[in-house]
Design a protein around this motif. Structure first.
Motif, PDB file in Angstrom:
ATOM      1  N   GLU A  34      -2.492  32.554   5.864  1.00 32.25           N
ATOM      2  CA  GLU A  34      -3.862  32.696   6.371  1.00 32.25           C
ATOM      3  C   GLU A  34      -4.830  31.896   5.504  1.00 32.25           C
ATOM      4  N   MET A  74      -7.314  28.761   6.634  1.00 28.25           N
ATOM      5  CA  MET A  74      -8.759  28.702   6.410  1.00 28.25           C
ATOM      6  C   MET A  74      -9.160  27.455   5.633  1.00 28.25           C
ATOM      7  N   ASN A 107     -12.027  25.100   7.105  1.00 31.83           N
ATOM      8  CA  ASN A 107     -13.210  24.760   6.316  1.00 31.83           C
ATOM      9  C   ASN A 107     -13.330  23.248   6.093  1.00 31.83           C
ATOM     10  N   GLU A 111     -16.982  31.963  14.998  1.00 32.65           N
ATOM     11  CA  GLU A 111     -16.382  32.485  13.774  1.00 32.65           C
ATOM     12  C   GLU A 111     -14.862  32.335  13.838  1.00 32.65           C
ATOM     13  N   SER A 148     -11.309  33.181  11.563  1.00 30.97           N
ATOM     14  CA  SER A 148     -10.758  33.917  10.423  1.00 30.97           C
ATOM     15  C   SER A 148      -9.283  33.549  10.242  1.00 30.97           C
ATOM     16  N   GLY A 149      -8.713  34.033   9.155  1.00 33.50           N
ATOM     17  CA  GLY A 149      -7.304  33.758   8.878  1.00 33.50           C
ATOM     18  C   GLY A 149      -6.368  34.401   9.875  1.00 33.50           C
ATOM     19  N   ASP A 150      -6.883  35.344  10.675  1.00 35.43           N
ATOM     20  CA  ASP A 150      -6.061  35.997  11.699  1.00 35.43           C
ATOM     21  C   ASP A 150      -6.006  35.197  12.997  1.00 35.43           C
ATOM     22  N   ASP A 151      -6.858  34.179  13.112  1.00 37.57           N
ATOM     23  CA  ASP A 151      -6.928  33.404  14.353  1.00 37.57           C
ATOM     24  C   ASP A 151      -5.812  32.367  14.437  1.00 37.57           C
ATOM     25  N   LYS A 197     -10.403  27.381  18.384  1.00 40.46           N
ATOM     26  CA  LYS A 197      -9.666  28.611  18.073  1.00 40.46           C
ATOM     27  C   LYS A 197      -9.304  29.331  19.362  1.00 40.46           C
TER      28      LYS A 197
END
Length: 307
Positions: free
Chosen positions: A229, A233, A237, A251, A253-256, A281
């Motif tokens: 994850e 990111m 980024n 937004e 996140s590392g879960d996406d 995403k």
């Protein structure tokens, strides 16, 4: 004697009448405390009614419904022609509406079409290291699709060329605002992806500014385990830093799970090994759908370093 008895009887009757009158009055007249409570309750009711009149109810925003564009042909029909077909890619208002293939390396389909016939423009193919399957659950954290930019006119990448030349429509900020989504579907699921970056970056692995957006495995030489994850990111980024635009409402996140569309760019010259990428995403049930994207120019973007 009779007068005394009569006087006592009259006195008793008078006393009873006074007691009865007092009780009746008490029944008719409420205690002061009860009257005050009732007045307060009445005042509260009137205040609430005044508020309702002063503040009209806010209308709920209508729910945005996204209709997945129709495929020109089903994935299963294409899979019957070529078993390497694993998905379908569509971007509204472009010519990108085609099957996507995958094989055991990234060279095989460079100059072949979806039917394995020679075509200089190639087709769309998924990086061979990306895990694929019939549903979204089968996808890895990062999926990369390659395609050719078929226009070689430097220093401008022509949007109306074939294949991934069409990705350069995203260089128009107004066009980008009106096209917040990409449609990349697996064999069994139609998937929606929300764009969060569109960037130029060096494809030169020896460059100090090299952006390794194609990493999908933790260690390609040792393990088949996918990136963490945190590594995901880092990619997200880095892409945002290089992006031509900011997408502040998206937004990630590392879960996406993310999707990257990658092609060559000739904006900085025909031999500069620059890539143009679109990142999006995977949209889930928790994400709010939008009709247009909030897109602003990235004033602090990381510039491409040539060489």
């Amino acid at each position: 004697m009779r007068k005394q008895k009569l006087s006592k009887v009259l006195a008793m009757l008078l006393a009873m009448m006074m007691l009865f009158t007092s009780t009746a009055c008490n029944n008719r007249e409420k205690p002061i405390e009860e009257e005050e409570v009732e007045q307060e309750e009445q005042t509260e009711v009137e205040t609430e009614e005044e508020k309702e009149q002063e503040e009209p109810e806010k209308e709920e925003e209508p729910e945005v419904v996204i209709d997945v564009p129709e495929k020109t042909t089903s994935i299963s029909e294409w899979k019957a022609k070529n078993n390497d077909v694993i998905g379908w890619l569509m971007i509204p208002d472009t010519d990108i509406n085609n099957p996507v293939v995958q094989t055991t390396n990234n060279k095989f389909y460079e100059r072949l079409d979806e039917l394995k016939q020679y075509n200089f423009e190639g087709c769309y193919w998924v990086d061979y290291e990306c895990g694929m399957g019939p549903t979204a659950d089968d996808l890895m954290r990062s999926t990369i699709i390659y395609g050719h930019n078929t226009d070689y006119t430097a220093p401008v990448d022509e949007k109306e060329g074939n294949r991934f030349s069409q990705l350069f429509h995203f260089t128009d900020i107004e066009w980008a605002k009106e096209h917040p989504y990409i449609y990349f579907s697996t064999e069994k699921e139609d998937l929606l992806w929300e764009v969060f970056a569109c960037a130029y970056t060096s494809g030169n692995t020896k460059s100090s500014d090299y952006f390794d957006y194609i990493q999908v495995l933790k260690d390609r030489k040792v393990s088949n385990e996918q990136i963490t994850e945190g590594q995901l990111m880092n990619i997200v980024n880095e892409a945002r830093e290089r992006s031509e635009y900011d997408y502040p409402d998206v937004e990630v996140s590392g879960d996406d799970k993310i999707l990257t569309l990658s092609t060559c760019s000739y904006k900085y010259g025909s031999h500069t090994n620059v890539r143009y990428i679109i990142m999006a995403k995977l949209v889930t049930e928790e994400d709010k759908l939008v009709e247009s994207a909030n897109v602003v120019v990235n004033e602090d973007k990381k510039e491409v370093k040539i060489g």
